[in-house]
Design a protein around this motif. Structure first.
Motif, short mmCIF file in Angstrom:
data_model
loop_
_atom_site.label_atom_id
_atom_site.label_comp_id
_atom_site.label_asym_id
_atom_site.label_seq_id
_atom_site.Cartn_x
_atom_site.Cartn_y
_atom_site.Cartn_z
N GLY A 123 32.52 79.39 53.25
CA GLY A 123 31.64 78.33 52.76
C GLY A 123 31.97 76.94 53.28
N SER A 124 31.93 75.96 52.37
CA SER A 124 32.09 74.56 52.77
C SER A 124 33.48 74.25 53.33
CB SER A 124 31.78 73.64 51.60
OG SER A 124 32.54 74.01 50.46
N GLN A 125 34.49 75.03 52.95
CA GLN A 125 35.82 74.80 53.53
C GLN A 125 35.77 75.03 55.04
OE1 GLN A 125 39.23 76.83 51.73
NE2 GLN A 125 40.26 76.88 53.70
N TYR A 126 35.15 76.13 55.46
CA TYR A 126 35.00 76.43 56.88
C TYR A 126 34.19 75.34 57.57
CZ TYR A 126 33.65 78.94 61.15
OH TYR A 126 33.43 79.30 62.46
N ARG A 127 33.09 74.96 56.95
CA ARG A 127 32.21 73.95 57.54
C ARG A 127 32.94 72.61 57.71
NH1 ARG A 127 27.23 72.66 53.95
NH2 ARG A 127 28.82 71.50 52.80
N ASN A 128 33.63 72.17 56.67
CA ASN A 128 34.29 70.87 56.72
C ASN A 128 35.43 70.83 57.74
OD1 ASN A 128 32.58 69.84 54.80
ND2 ASN A 128 33.96 70.18 53.09
N ILE A 129 36.10 71.96 57.91
CA ILE A 129 37.16 72.03 58.92
C ILE A 129 36.58 72.08 60.32
CG2 ILE A 129 38.96 73.53 59.90
CD1 ILE A 129 39.78 74.22 57.04
N MET A 130 35.62 72.95 60.54
CA MET A 130 35.10 73.17 61.89
C MET A 130 34.26 72.01 62.41
SD MET A 130 36.49 75.97 62.76
CE MET A 130 35.65 76.22 64.33
N LEU A 131 33.72 71.19 61.53
CA LEU A 131 32.93 70.05 61.97
C LEU A 131 33.75 68.77 62.06
CD1 LEU A 131 29.56 70.59 60.05
CD2 LEU A 131 30.06 71.07 62.45
N ASN A 132 35.03 68.87 61.74
CA ASN A 132 35.91 67.71 61.83
C ASN A 132 36.26 67.45 63.30
OD1 ASN A 132 38.66 66.29 61.86
ND2 ASN A 132 38.07 66.11 59.72
#
Length: 206
Positions: free
Chosen positions: A107-116
């Protein structure tokens, strides 16, 4: 159980508790908002305790990234071993399907890491540079799978690597949109994933 083993187990449990709390904060607020103070508050310990297990925020983020990546690679390897005797098409499809499923489950953990886009995070997450297949296990595994297709037999390693990077990036794009458009009916989501898999097989086969 010896005293040393028990202490090591307790230490590992505490490290995992800290990493899980950090992951939750990243999912809710993003990496930029992560702090030792917030982690300490979430696990109901003093900030000083955390420094007994990690050097600081950057160390926690690095271990969290390594943990998540290893779990992702392990999941893909597990699927590949289950279909080891299958055709390259089956292995590729199952591998990509597993990747998408695991990423969506983060979820958002993956998104927030990968879009950093900070360099410290990109040092762990970038996959589009030349030679990525040698340093990123997931890309390397994808290249290995692609090299088994008849269409790829005469292609050089760079061609295969770039094909793997395009396939990975296409999956990433779909994953991001599915996370953003989270209210899609399951039927539509599944149909989009299925269509993506068919399209990627077409790239590998022809």
């Amino acid at each position: 159980m010896t005293k040393e083993i028990r202490k090591e187990r307790e230490r590992e449990e505490m490290r995992n508790l800290i990493l899980d709390a950090a992951g939750q904060i990243i999912a809710e607020e993003g990496i930029e908002k992560l702090s030792i103070r917030k982690i300490a508050h979430k696990i109901e310990y003093s900030a000083g305790i955390i420094y007994h297990y990690f050097h600081g925020k950057d160390d926690i983020v690095e271990h969290l990234l390594q943990k998540g990546y290893l779990e992702m690679v392990s999941g893909i390897r597990s699927v590949q071993s289950e279909v080891q005797s299958g055709s390259p098409s089956v292995i590729l499809k199952k591998s990509l399907e597993q990747f998408i499923t695991m990423a969506l489950s983060e979820g958002s953990q993956y998104r927030n890491i990968m879009l950093n886009d900070s360099q410290a995070i990109l040092d762990h997450t970038s996959v589009l540079y030349k030679g990525a297949s040698q340093e990123r296990k997931a890309i390397g595994m994808l290249c290995q799978c692609l090299s088994q297709f008849q269409h790829m037999k005469g292609k050089d390693e760079l061609y295969i690597e770039r094909t793997a990077q395009v396939i990975w990036s296409s999956a990433f794009g779909l994953i991001m949109r599915l996370m953003v458009e989270k209210d899609l009916p399951n039927e539509q989501r599944d149909a989009l994933i299925s269509r993506y898999l068919d399209a990627m097989l077409a790239i590998a086969e022809y």
